[in-house]
Design a protein around this motif. Structure first.
Motif, PDB file in Angstrom:
ATOM      1  N   PHE A  16      -2.262  -8.105  10.618  1.00  0.00           N
ATOM      2  CA  PHE A  16      -0.731  -7.923   9.536  1.00  0.00           C
ATOM      3  C   PHE A  16      -1.121  -6.873   8.531  1.00  0.00           C
ATOM      4  O   PHE A  16       0.162  -6.417   8.183  1.00  0.00           O
ATOM      5  CB  PHE A  16      -0.332  -9.456   9.108  1.00  0.00           C
ATOM      6  N   PHE A  17      -2.386  -6.660   8.195  1.00  0.00           N
ATOM      7  CA  PHE A  17      -2.048  -5.786   7.075  1.00  0.00           C
ATOM      8  C   PHE A  17      -3.024  -4.402   7.222  1.00  0.00           C
ATOM      9  O   PHE A  17      -4.330  -4.516   7.673  1.00  0.00           O
ATOM     10  CB  PHE A  17      -3.101  -6.285   5.798  1.00  0.00           C
ATOM     11  N   ASN A  18      -1.991  -3.306   7.722  1.00  0.00           N
ATOM     12  CA  ASN A  18      -2.822  -1.999   7.907  1.00  0.00           C
ATOM     13  C   ASN A  18      -2.160  -1.049   7.030  1.00  0.00           C
ATOM     14  O   ASN A  18      -0.736  -0.847   7.235  1.00  0.00           O
ATOM     15  CB  ASN A  18      -2.582  -1.773   9.581  1.00  0.00           C
ATOM     16  N   PHE A  19      -2.852  -0.267   6.376  1.00  0.00           N
ATOM     17  CA  PHE A  19      -2.229   0.700   5.440  1.00  0.00           C
ATOM     18  C   PHE A  19      -3.120   1.873   5.623  1.00  0.00           C
ATOM     19  O   PHE A  19      -4.122   1.838   5.727  1.00  0.00           O
ATOM     20  CB  PHE A  19      -2.334   0.414   3.864  1.00  0.00           C
ATOM     21  N   LEU A  20      -2.433   3.044   5.573  1.00  0.00           N
ATOM     22  CA  LEU A  20      -3.157   4.225   5.341  1.00  0.00           C
ATOM     23  C   LEU A  20      -2.287   5.155   4.260  1.00  0.00           C
ATOM     24  O   LEU A  20      -1.120   5.373   4.028  1.00  0.00           O
ATOM     25  CB  LEU A  20      -2.850   5.154   6.721  1.00  0.00           C
ATOM     26  N   ILE A  21      -3.344   5.309   3.302  1.00  0.00           N
ATOM     27  CA  ILE A  21      -2.851   5.937   1.894  1.00  0.00           C
ATOM     28  C   ILE A  21      -3.484   7.212   1.693  1.00  0.00           C
ATOM     29  O   ILE A  21      -4.678   7.599   1.886  1.00  0.00           O
ATOM     30  CB  ILE A  21      -3.009   4.946   0.676  1.00  0.00           C
ATOM     31  N   GLU A  22      -2.566   8.270   1.325  1.00  0.00           N
ATOM     32  CA  GLU A  22      -3.115   9.597   0.978  1.00  0.00           C
ATOM     33  C   GLU A  22      -4.075   9.554  -0.300  1.00  0.00           C
ATOM     34  O   GLU A  22      -3.347   9.131  -1.319  1.00  0.00           O
ATOM     35  CB  GLU A  22      -1.795  10.516   0.815  1.00  0.00           C
ATOM     36  N   VAL A  23      -5.038   9.853  -0.399  1.00  0.00           N
ATOM     37  CA  VAL A  23      -6.005   9.770  -1.641  1.00  0.00           C
ATOM     38  C   VAL A  23      -5.260  10.444  -2.674  1.00  0.00           C
ATOM     39  O   VAL A  23      -5.191  10.095  -3.992  1.00  0.00           O
ATOM     40  CB  VAL A  23      -7.567   9.956  -1.291  1.00  0.00           C
ATOM     41  N   LYS A  24      -4.685  11.882  -2.433  1.00  0.00           N
ATOM     42  CA  LYS A  24      -4.090  12.399  -3.473  1.00  0.00           C
ATOM     43  C   LYS A  24      -2.965  12.025  -3.971  1.00  0.00           C
ATOM     44  O   LYS A  24      -2.287  12.164  -4.951  1.00  0.00           O
ATOM     45  CB  LYS A  24      -3.651  13.872  -2.492  1.00  0.00           C
ATOM     46  N   GLU A  25      -2.430  10.767  -3.522  1.00  0.00           N
ATOM     47  CA  GLU A  25      -1.269   9.846  -4.024  1.00  0.00           C
ATOM     48  C   GLU A  25      -1.632   8.780  -4.883  1.00  0.00           C
ATOM     49  O   GLU A  25      -0.814   8.286  -5.494  1.00  0.00           O
ATOM     50  CB  GLU A  25      -0.260   9.556  -2.752  1.00  0.00           C
ATOM     51  N   ILE A  26      -2.810   8.632  -5.006  1.00  0.00           N
ATOM     52  CA  ILE A  26      -3.493   7.581  -5.653  1.00  0.00           C
ATOM     53  C   ILE A  26      -3.543   7.893  -7.168  1.00  0.00           C
ATOM     54  O   ILE A  26      -4.083   9.129  -7.512  1.00  0.00           O
ATOM     55  CB  ILE A  26      -4.968   7.117  -5.329  1.00  0.00           C
ATOM     56  N   LYS A  27      -2.942   7.319  -8.040  1.00  0.00           N
ATOM     57  CA  LYS A  27      -2.772   7.444  -9.399  1.00  0.00           C
ATOM     58  C   LYS A  27      -3.732   7.005 -10.256  1.00  0.00           C
ATOM     59  O   LYS A  27      -4.435   7.555 -11.257  1.00  0.00           O
ATOM     60  CB  LYS A  27      -1.389   7.289 -10.242  1.00  0.00           C
ATOM     61  N   THR A  28      -3.978   5.538 -10.150  1.00  0.00           N
ATOM     62  CA  THR A  28      -4.785   5.023 -10.926  1.00  0.00           C
ATOM     63  C   THR A  28      -5.700   3.918 -10.059  1.00  0.00           C
ATOM     64  O   THR A  28      -4.862   2.990  -9.256  1.00  0.00           O
ATOM     65  CB  THR A  28      -4.159   3.811 -12.180  1.00  0.00           C
TER      66      THR A  28
END
Length: 83
Positions: A16-28
């Motif tokens: 159920f939990f699958n995420f793909l996050i751009e590291v450049k979009e991480i703020k904190t």
């Protein structure tokens, strides 16, 4: 399971939990002991704030190595650790 593939953070937890996050979009990235349900397996968690208002809780086995790897990709990320 958490992995860094190129400049993306891949988070997979069950079906159920699958995420793909751009590291450049991480703020904190901040340490938290929040008990909200998430793909984090322990209560000793890191909260990731990305995009404008999105957050996600994870619990990597080796926090310091995880944070070092993320900071190599995006040195602008603010890291907040509790003492």
């Amino acid at each position: 399971m958490y992995s860094i593939e190129g400049d993306k953070l891949k988070i997979k937890c069950g079906y159920f939990f699958n995420f793909l996050i751009e590291v450049k979009e991480i703020k904190t990235i901040s340490e938290t002991f929040n008990i909200i349900s998430s793909p984090a397996l322990s209560f000793n968690r890191l909260e990731i704030l990305y995009n404008k208002y999105d957050t996600l809780l994870i619990s990597p086995k080796d926090k310091s190595r995880f944070l070092e790897a993320i900071k190599r990709i995006n040195p602008e990320i603010k890291i907040v650790l509790k003492k």
